[in-house]
Write a protein that holds these residues in place. Sequence first.
Motif, short mmCIF file in Angstrom:
data_model
loop_
_atom_site.label_atom_id
_atom_site.label_comp_id
_atom_site.label_asym_id
_atom_site.label_seq_id
_atom_site.Cartn_x
_atom_site.Cartn_y
_atom_site.Cartn_z
N ALA A 13 0.82 -1.21 0.00
CA ALA A 13 0.00 0.00 0.00
C ALA A 13 0.85 1.27 0.00
CB ALA A 13 -0.94 0.00 1.21
N THR A 14 2.01 1.21 0.64
CA THR A 14 2.86 2.41 0.71
C THR A 14 3.81 2.53 -0.47
OG1 THR A 14 4.51 1.25 2.06
CG2 THR A 14 2.80 2.49 3.24
N ARG A 15 3.93 1.50 -1.26
CA ARG A 15 4.88 1.52 -2.38
C ARG A 15 4.67 2.71 -3.32
NH1 ARG A 15 9.03 -1.23 -3.93
NH2 ARG A 15 9.49 -1.63 -6.11
N SER A 53 6.00 5.91 -1.26
CA SER A 53 7.41 6.05 -0.90
C SER A 53 8.14 4.74 -1.11
CB SER A 53 7.52 6.45 0.58
OG SER A 53 8.85 6.33 1.02
N LYS A 54 9.18 4.79 -1.89
CA LYS A 54 10.00 3.60 -2.12
C LYS A 54 10.65 3.15 -0.81
CE LYS A 54 14.48 2.29 -3.92
NZ LYS A 54 14.77 1.47 -2.78
N TYR A 55 11.04 4.10 0.00
CA TYR A 55 11.78 3.76 1.21
C TYR A 55 10.91 3.13 2.29
CZ TYR A 55 15.55 6.20 -1.04
OH TYR A 55 16.51 6.58 -1.93
N ALA A 56 9.62 3.44 2.31
CA ALA A 56 8.72 2.76 3.25
C ALA A 56 8.71 1.27 2.93
CB ALA A 56 7.32 3.35 3.18
N PRO A 112 21.00 4.52 0.45
CA PRO A 112 19.97 4.91 1.42
C PRO A 112 19.09 3.75 1.90
CG PRO A 112 20.05 6.50 -0.36
CD PRO A 112 20.93 5.35 -0.76
N ASP A 113 18.99 2.71 1.08
CA ASP A 113 18.22 1.53 1.50
C ASP A 113 18.74 0.96 2.82
OD1 ASP A 113 16.76 1.84 -0.81
OD2 ASP A 113 17.55 0.04 -1.80
#
Length: 117
Positions: free
Chosen positions: A19-21, A24-27, A86-87
């Motif tokens: 759902a958050t993809r 935000s990629k980072y979520a 950052p991942d």
Amino acid sequence: MPRSRIAIFAAVTIILGLATRPLSKYAGDAFYTVLLYWVVLFVAPRARPAVAALIALGASWAIEFAQLLDLPRVLAPVLGSTFNPPDLFWYAVGAAGVLAFDLALRSRSGRKSTAAP
């Protein structure tokens, strides 16, 4: 924690991650580590939460660093294909967040079971 509860948390984690993809990629990166945490606890339900969090974080980082290698393209859907520094931070955020969540749950259930009737 019962495996049935762990499985429910894992399913909710997958739903939240998907759902958050778009937002935000980072979520999604953080939820990836959260899912690994629940997998660790499903396989070893007596594992201490901090140990499960470290294993999940270590696995996430190992997979990220594996992207620096020349791996077969068939593994890209599972392991990803591009190393992104950052991942590594967001995996740590996921591990810390799920550890705090699990410890709070355990603390709350511990207070309920020790309370006088």
